[in-house]
Design a protein around this motif. Structure first.
Motif, short mmCIF file in Angstrom:
data_model
loop_
_atom_site.label_atom_id
_atom_site.label_comp_id
_atom_site.label_asym_id
_atom_site.label_seq_id
_atom_site.Cartn_x
_atom_site.Cartn_y
_atom_site.Cartn_z
N ARG A 197 0.84 -1.22 0.00
CA ARG A 197 0.00 0.00 0.00
C ARG A 197 0.86 1.26 0.00
O ARG A 197 0.54 2.25 -0.68
CB ARG A 197 -0.92 0.00 1.23
N LEU A 198 1.94 1.24 0.77
CA LEU A 198 2.83 2.40 0.84
C LEU A 198 3.47 2.66 -0.52
O LEU A 198 3.54 3.82 -0.97
CB LEU A 198 3.91 2.16 1.90
N ARG A 199 3.93 1.62 -1.17
CA ARG A 199 4.58 1.80 -2.48
C ARG A 199 3.60 2.33 -3.52
O ARG A 199 3.95 3.18 -4.35
CB ARG A 199 5.18 0.47 -2.94
N ARG A 200 2.38 1.82 -3.48
CA ARG A 200 1.38 2.32 -4.43
C ARG A 200 1.08 3.79 -4.17
O ARG A 200 0.94 4.59 -5.12
CB ARG A 200 0.10 1.50 -4.29
N SER A 201 0.96 4.15 -2.89
CA SER A 201 0.67 5.55 -2.55
C SER A 201 1.78 6.47 -3.03
O SER A 201 1.52 7.55 -3.61
CB SER A 201 0.50 5.70 -1.04
N LEU A 202 3.03 6.07 -2.81
CA LEU A 202 4.16 6.90 -3.23
C LEU A 202 4.29 6.94 -4.74
O LEU A 202 4.73 7.95 -5.32
CB LEU A 202 5.45 6.38 -2.59
#
Length: 500
Positions: A454-459
């Motif tokens: 989720r963090l990678r997608r957000s960034l």
């Protein structure tokens, strides 16, 4: 109305003779493991995971749900008759229940615990039926930063509030996050923390970790503390139909309802689950008791059994709300149940009610029937459960370790998995020995890779702008809720210690 129709379809599924037998098997095994000291639902589900892969998903999930509810019921028997809680959530029951048993009122204590569990479990399941679809509809509207914020909430609260020490809980969480990173990075294709071992390229199997911590580690820990000599079990008076007198009913029905009202909402938030709910219920009953009744607390007050046991089972249903609708486990058993779902390629979350509607409603319907079955198993058959308490412990825990090793080997038919099982089991033993909770480790290992994704997608969406993580109102509210949950959790812990 659609939800009511779906629930009726769930009942139609569960009332099939095959599923009824699986539900009965689950509650029977759950009650048995709840009765036995040191063996809880988390250990049993972890132990049975490798052995249930031949079942279809609906049957397996019904079995695990039965074990979950049954473990909550069965823990009261050993607390009352042996003064040794079979589950941590049954600690409060031992305070008053064992005193009642020693005074010759063990039957009344067992009856109010079983009936209170049924009443509260049914009310909480009704609340789950109506609340889960609403939460799922709201969760569908969340974005990537919102889900990452929810997982951070779960990390912080579970790591800080499970266990007696915040630093130890966070250390356990950090170890779980590390284990979740072992394997091949899905973005770059590079291996991480595999130390050149080819078997670790696909990561460490969560089932091996769960069995190692909850079965092998727990068996070693309980075995190391096993007391010698014959186990003294307080006998139960015969004639169960007359166990509860009119005064016992009058004193119990309000604590049952209050316990349900306390347990369900506490179970839905990551603030300690059933353990905190039972202590909070006990403190409430002691405060609400009249001056004369208050003197009985600590000496065998029936309210001190009725309320906490009701809160215990209501919290068990509450835990299923974030598990099914958000994919967030808030207890050790919920974490193992997520592994059970994932082993069948099913990911709990907001789309679960749409993608696996038949399975979810069959699960909810099985909770209603399981509650009814458990009343039958816990009242007339109490004599059988008393005999179960006399099983020699060394045979029991040797069998647990044996089945754990066989199940782990059967996953991939790899000796490396058995070696990992032994190492993780030893780590689990030392964690229990020195007061490190194991639940944050499992939660970290399960949610860690999901949070990373989720963090990678957000960034990627924000092109590296970190402010995007707190830009949405929901994410900002979630981070603010961390402070509130921690404050509430610390307050509940203090109430728990004061009640003890």
């Amino acid at each position: 109305m659609d939800n009511f129709s779906a629930l009726l379809e769930g009942f139609a599924t569960v009332l099939h003779p095959v599923y009824l037998l699986w539900a009965l098997f689950g509650v029977f095994i759950g009650t048995a493991v709840g009765v036995l000291p040191g063996i809880g639902p988390a250990m049993t589900i972890a132990l049975l995971l490798p052995l249930t892969y031949s079942l279809e998903p609906t049957a397996a999930i019904i079995v695990f749900a039965g074990i979950y509810y049954g473990g909550m019921y069965g823990g009261s028997t050993t607390s009352i008759l042996l003064n040794t809680p079979g589950e941590s959530a049954s600690i409060v029951t031992a305070i008053e229940g064992n005193k009642m048993a020693r005074a010759g009122r063990g039957a009344a204590a067992l009856a109010t615990a079983a009936i209170g569990s049924f009443v509260a479990g049914t009310l909480a399941t009704v609340a789950l039926t109506f609340m889960a679809p609403v939460v799922a509809r709201l969760a569908v509207q969340l974005g990537e930063p919102d889900y990452f914020a929810l997982m951070v909430v779960a990390f912080v609260t579970v790591g800080a509030l499970l266990g007696s020490s915040v630093p130890r809980g966070l250390a356990s969480l950090a170890l779980g996050l590390f284990l979740g990173l072992v394997g091949t990075d899905t973005l770059t294709g590079q291996q991480r923390f595999t130390f050149g071992v080819p078997n670790l390229a696909d990561g460490i199997d969560v089932v091996v970790v769960a069995v190692g911590l909850f079965a092998v580690g727990e068996a070693l820990y309980v075995g190391s503390r096993m007391r010698h000599g014959k186990i003294q079990v307080i006998p139960v008076e015969k004639g169960w139909r007359t166990w509860m007198k009119r005064d016992d009913w009058r004193r119990s029905w309000k604590p049952w309802l209050r316990g349900a009202a306390i347990g369900f909402p506490v179970g839905t938030i990551p603030a300690g689950g059933a353990d905190v709910a039972t202590f909070l219920s006990y403190a409430s009953e002691r405060r609400l008791a009249g001056k004369e009744r208050r003197k009985e607390f600590g000496k065998g007050a029936i309210e001190g059994v009725a309320g906490p046991e009701a809160a215990n089972n209501a919290a068990a249903a509450g835990v299923l709300v974030p598990l099914l609708t958000l994919g967030l486990p808030t207890t050790a058993t919920a974490a193992i149940m997520i592994v059970a779902f994932q082993s069948y390629g099913i990911q709990p979350g907001p789309m679960l009610l749409q993608n696996e509607s038949a399975l979810v409603w069959a699960l909810v319907a099985s909770l209603y029937l399981g509650n009814l079955m458990l009343v039958v198993l816990n009242l007339p058959l109490v004599g059988m459960w008393v005999r179960v308490l006399r099983i020699p412990r060394h045979y029991l825990y040797a069998g647990i370790i044996l089945f754990g090793a066989l199940g782990s080997y059967a996953l991939n038919f790899s000796p490396v998995d058995v070696l990992l099982l032994v190492l993780i089991g030893l780590a689990g033993f030392f964690m229990r020995r020195y007061g490190y909770p194991v639940a944050p480790l499992v939660v970290g290992m399960i949610l860690g890779p999901m949070a990373e994704d989720r963090l990678r997608r957000s960034l990627a969406i924000s092109q590296g702008d970190l402010s995007y993580l707190v830009a949405s109102p929901f994410a900002a509210t979630a981070y603010a809720a961390i402070v509130v949950l921690l404050a509430v959790g610390i307050w509940l812990k203090r109430r728990e210690r004061a009640a003890a």
